[in-house]
Write a protein that holds these residues in place. Structure first.
Motif, PDB file in Angstrom:
ATOM      1  N   ILE A   1      -1.913   3.598  10.839  1.00 28.27           N
ATOM      2  CA  ILE A   1      -0.146   3.705  10.595  1.00 28.27           C
ATOM      3  C   ILE A   1      -0.210   2.937   9.128  1.00 28.27           C
ATOM      4  N   HIS A   2       0.653   3.456   8.160  1.00 33.98           N
ATOM      5  CA  HIS A   2       1.080   2.686   7.091  1.00 33.98           C
ATOM      6  C   HIS A   2       2.489   3.001   6.713  1.00 33.98           C
ATOM      7  N   MET A   3       3.146   2.156   6.015  1.00 34.51           N
ATOM      8  CA  MET A   3       4.484   2.008   5.809  1.00 34.51           C
ATOM      9  C   MET A   3       4.968   1.012   4.935  1.00 34.51           C
ATOM     10  N   LEU A   4       6.146   1.415   4.129  1.00 31.95           N
ATOM     11  CA  LEU A   4       6.908   0.449   3.330  1.00 31.95           C
ATOM     12  C   LEU A   4       7.852  -0.449   4.740  1.00 31.95           C
ATOM     13  N   VAL A   5       7.863  -1.636   4.430  1.00 32.55           N
ATOM     14  CA  VAL A   5       8.664  -2.481   5.334  1.00 32.55           C
ATOM     15  C   VAL A   5       9.521  -3.473   4.431  1.00 32.55           C
ATOM     16  N   ARG A   6      10.804  -3.447   4.603  1.00 30.67           N
ATOM     17  CA  ARG A   6      11.805  -4.200   3.644  1.00 30.67           C
ATOM     18  C   ARG A   6      11.370  -5.861   3.944  1.00 30.67           C
ATOM     19  N   TYR A   7      11.430  -6.285   3.025  1.00 34.31           N
ATOM     20  CA  TYR A   7      11.070  -7.873   2.867  1.00 34.31           C
ATOM     21  C   TYR A   7      12.215  -8.604   3.713  1.00 34.31           C
ATOM     22  N   ARG A   8      11.531  -9.638   4.555  1.00 31.89           N
ATOM     23  CA  ARG A   8      12.317 -10.430   5.175  1.00 31.89           C
ATOM     24  C   ARG A   8      11.805 -11.951   5.165  1.00 31.89           C
ATOM     25  N   LYS A   9      12.574 -12.990   5.022  1.00 26.21           N
ATOM     26  CA  LYS A   9      11.964 -14.174   4.707  1.00 26.21           C
ATOM     27  C   LYS A   9      10.705 -14.741   5.237  1.00 26.21           C
ATOM     28  N   ASN A  10      10.679 -14.151   6.658  1.00 27.97           N
ATOM     29  CA  ASN A  10       9.380 -14.702   7.352  1.00 27.97           C
ATOM     30  C   ASN A  10       8.078 -14.114   6.478  1.00 27.97           C
ATOM     31  N   TYR A  11       8.218 -13.135   5.608  1.00 28.06           N
ATOM     32  CA  TYR A  11       7.072 -12.723   4.913  1.00 28.06           C
ATOM     33  C   TYR A  11       6.968 -13.293   3.553  1.00 28.06           C
ATOM     34  N   GLU A  12       7.571 -14.404   3.259  1.00 26.21           N
ATOM     35  CA  GLU A  12       7.757 -14.920   2.015  1.00 26.21           C
ATOM     36  C   GLU A  12       6.292 -15.342   1.635  1.00 26.21           C
ATOM     37  N   LYS A  13       5.476 -15.834   2.307  1.00 25.50           N
ATOM     38  CA  LYS A  13       4.203 -16.410   1.839  1.00 25.50           C
ATOM     39  C   LYS A  13       3.326 -15.245   1.533  1.00 25.50           C
ATOM     40  N   ILE A  14       3.233 -14.239   2.313  1.00 20.35           N
ATOM     41  CA  ILE A  14       2.434 -12.982   1.839  1.00 20.35           C
ATOM     42  C   ILE A  14       2.890 -12.147   0.666  1.00 20.35           C
ATOM     43  N   ALA A  15       4.327 -12.273   0.608  1.00 19.19           N
ATOM     44  CA  ALA A  15       4.947 -11.738  -0.481  1.00 19.19           C
ATOM     45  C   ALA A  15       4.416 -12.268  -2.001  1.00 19.19           C
ATOM     46  N   MET A  16       4.601 -13.491  -1.647  1.00 13.17           N
ATOM     47  CA  MET A  16       4.251 -14.400  -2.892  1.00 13.17           C
ATOM     48  C   MET A  16       2.800 -14.312  -3.288  1.00 13.17           C
ATOM     49  N   GLY A  17       2.014 -14.128  -2.292  1.00 15.23           N
ATOM     50  CA  GLY A  17       0.474 -13.909  -2.605  1.00 15.23           C
ATOM     51  C   GLY A  17       0.276 -12.659  -3.149  1.00 15.23           C
ATOM     52  N   LEU A  18       1.200 -11.572  -2.701  1.00 16.74           N
ATOM     53  CA  LEU A  18       0.893 -10.029  -3.331  1.00 16.74           C
ATOM     54  C   LEU A  18       1.509 -10.091  -4.761  1.00 16.74           C
ATOM     55  N   LEU A  19       2.443 -10.755  -4.985  1.00 15.92           N
ATOM     56  CA  LEU A  19       3.173 -10.538  -6.480  1.00 15.92           C
ATOM     57  C   LEU A  19       2.437 -11.602  -7.453  1.00 15.92           C
ATOM     58  N   SER A  20       1.761 -12.532  -6.934  1.00 13.83           N
ATOM     59  CA  SER A  20       0.979 -13.632  -7.732  1.00 13.83           C
ATOM     60  C   SER A  20      -0.258 -12.817  -8.267  1.00 13.83           C
ATOM     61  N   PHE A  21      -0.544 -11.491  -7.994  1.00 17.92           N
ATOM     62  CA  PHE A  21      -1.691 -10.816  -8.439  1.00 17.92           C
ATOM     63  C   PHE A  21      -1.100  -9.915  -9.763  1.00 17.92           C
ATOM     64  N   MET A  22       0.341  -9.981 -10.075  1.00 14.58           N
ATOM     65  CA  MET A  22       0.487  -9.623 -11.311  1.00 14.58           C
ATOM     66  C   MET A  22       0.551 -10.590 -12.179  1.00 14.58           C
ATOM     67  N   PRO A  23       0.263 -10.024 -13.531  1.00 14.85           N
ATOM     68  CA  PRO A  23      -0.016 -10.915 -14.616  1.00 14.85           C
ATOM     69  C   PRO A  23       1.155 -11.955 -14.969  1.00 14.85           C
ATOM     70  N   ASN A  24       2.447 -11.378 -14.814  1.00 12.06           N
ATOM     71  CA  ASN A  24       3.625 -12.143 -15.360  1.00 12.06           C
ATOM     72  C   ASN A  24       4.197 -13.155 -14.281  1.00 12.06           C
ATOM     73  N   GLU A  25       3.447 -12.896 -13.052  1.00 16.87           N
ATOM     74  CA  GLU A  25       4.079 -13.658 -11.846  1.00 16.87           C
ATOM     75  C   GLU A  25       2.753 -14.931 -11.438  1.00 16.87           C
ATOM     76  N   LYS A  26       2.107 -15.121 -12.323  1.00 19.45           N
ATOM     77  CA  LYS A  26       0.916 -16.137 -12.069  1.00 19.45           C
ATOM     78  C   LYS A  26       1.570 -17.378 -11.899  1.00 19.45           C
ATOM     79  N   ASP A  27       2.682 -17.845 -12.833  1.00 24.91           N
ATOM     80  CA  ASP A  27       3.087 -19.144 -12.802  1.00 24.91           C
ATOM     81  C   ASP A  27       3.981 -19.349 -11.461  1.00 24.91           C
ATOM     82  N   LEU A  28       3.822 -20.282 -10.920  1.00 21.87           N
ATOM     83  CA  LEU A  28       4.504 -20.562  -9.665  1.00 21.87           C
ATOM     84  C   LEU A  28       5.874 -20.748  -9.626  1.00 21.87           C
ATOM     85  N   LYS A  29       6.643 -21.500 -10.868  1.00 26.52           N
ATOM     86  CA  LYS A  29       8.071 -21.480 -11.118  1.00 26.52           C
ATOM     87  C   LYS A  29       8.556 -20.121 -11.378  1.00 26.52           C
ATOM     88  N   GLN A  30       7.930 -19.170 -12.250  1.00 25.31           N
ATOM     89  CA  GLN A  30       8.276 -17.754 -12.213  1.00 25.31           C
ATOM     90  C   GLN A  30       8.424 -16.984 -10.920  1.00 25.31           C
TER      91      GLN A  30
END
Length: 116
Positions: free
Chosen positions: A1-30
Motif C-alpha cells: 500500500i502506498h499513497m500521498l498523505v496530507r501533512y499534519r502537525k504530528n508528522y513535523e519531524k519526519i517531514a523536516m527530515g525528508l525536506l532536509s535532503f533537498m540542497p536548499n533546505e539543509k539550513d535549519l532556519k530555512q
C-alpha cells in the motif's frame, strides 16, 4: 500500500527530515521557515508518501489558479531509484486533475526525469 498523505502537525519531524535532503533546505532556519509556510499558508500544500508503514517521500506544492507548482520533492536516500518520485507526481496529478503541474528551478530537473 502506498499513497500521498496530507501533512499534519504530528508528522513535523519526519517531514523536516525528508525536506532536509533537498540542497536548499539543509539550513535549519530555512527549513523551519519552509515548514511554517506550509502550516500557515493555505496555498502551500505538503504531502508525504507512505509506503507500508513508513513515510519515505515528500512533495510540497503551491496551488495556483491554473497550475500546481512543485516546490519540494524528496525521497529518502535508501529508497531512491525505485520510481517513487514518479509515483508521487502521478498521485499529485490525480489529486489536481484540472490543473497543470509545473516546477520551480529546484524541482525542474527532478520533474523532467519523472516525465520521461
Amino acid at each position: 500500500i502506498h499513497m500521498l498523505v496530507r501533512y499534519r502537525k504530528n508528522y513535523e519531524k519526519i517531514a523536516m527530515g525528508l525536506l532536509s535532503f533537498m540542497p536548499n533546505e539543509k539550513d535549519l532556519k530555512q527549513l523551519q521557515q519552509t515548514m511554517k509556510n506550509y502550516e500557515t499558508n493555505d496555498d502551500w500544500q505538503l504531502f508525504l508518501w507512505k509506503q507500508e508503514e513508513d513515510f519515505i517521500g515528500i512533495i510540497g506544492v503551491i496551488v495556483r489558479e491554473h497550475a500546481v507548482e512543485v516546490q519540494h520533492i524528496s525521497v529518502n536516500p535508501s529508497h531512491r531509484h525505485q520510481g517513487i518520485g514518479k509515483q508521487m507526481v502521478k498521485a499529485l496529478k490525480e489529486l489536481y486533475p484540472n490543473k497543470s503541474l509545473c516546477a520551480n528551478d529546484m524541482t525542474a530537473p527532478f520533474l523532467d526525469k519523472c516525465e520521461q
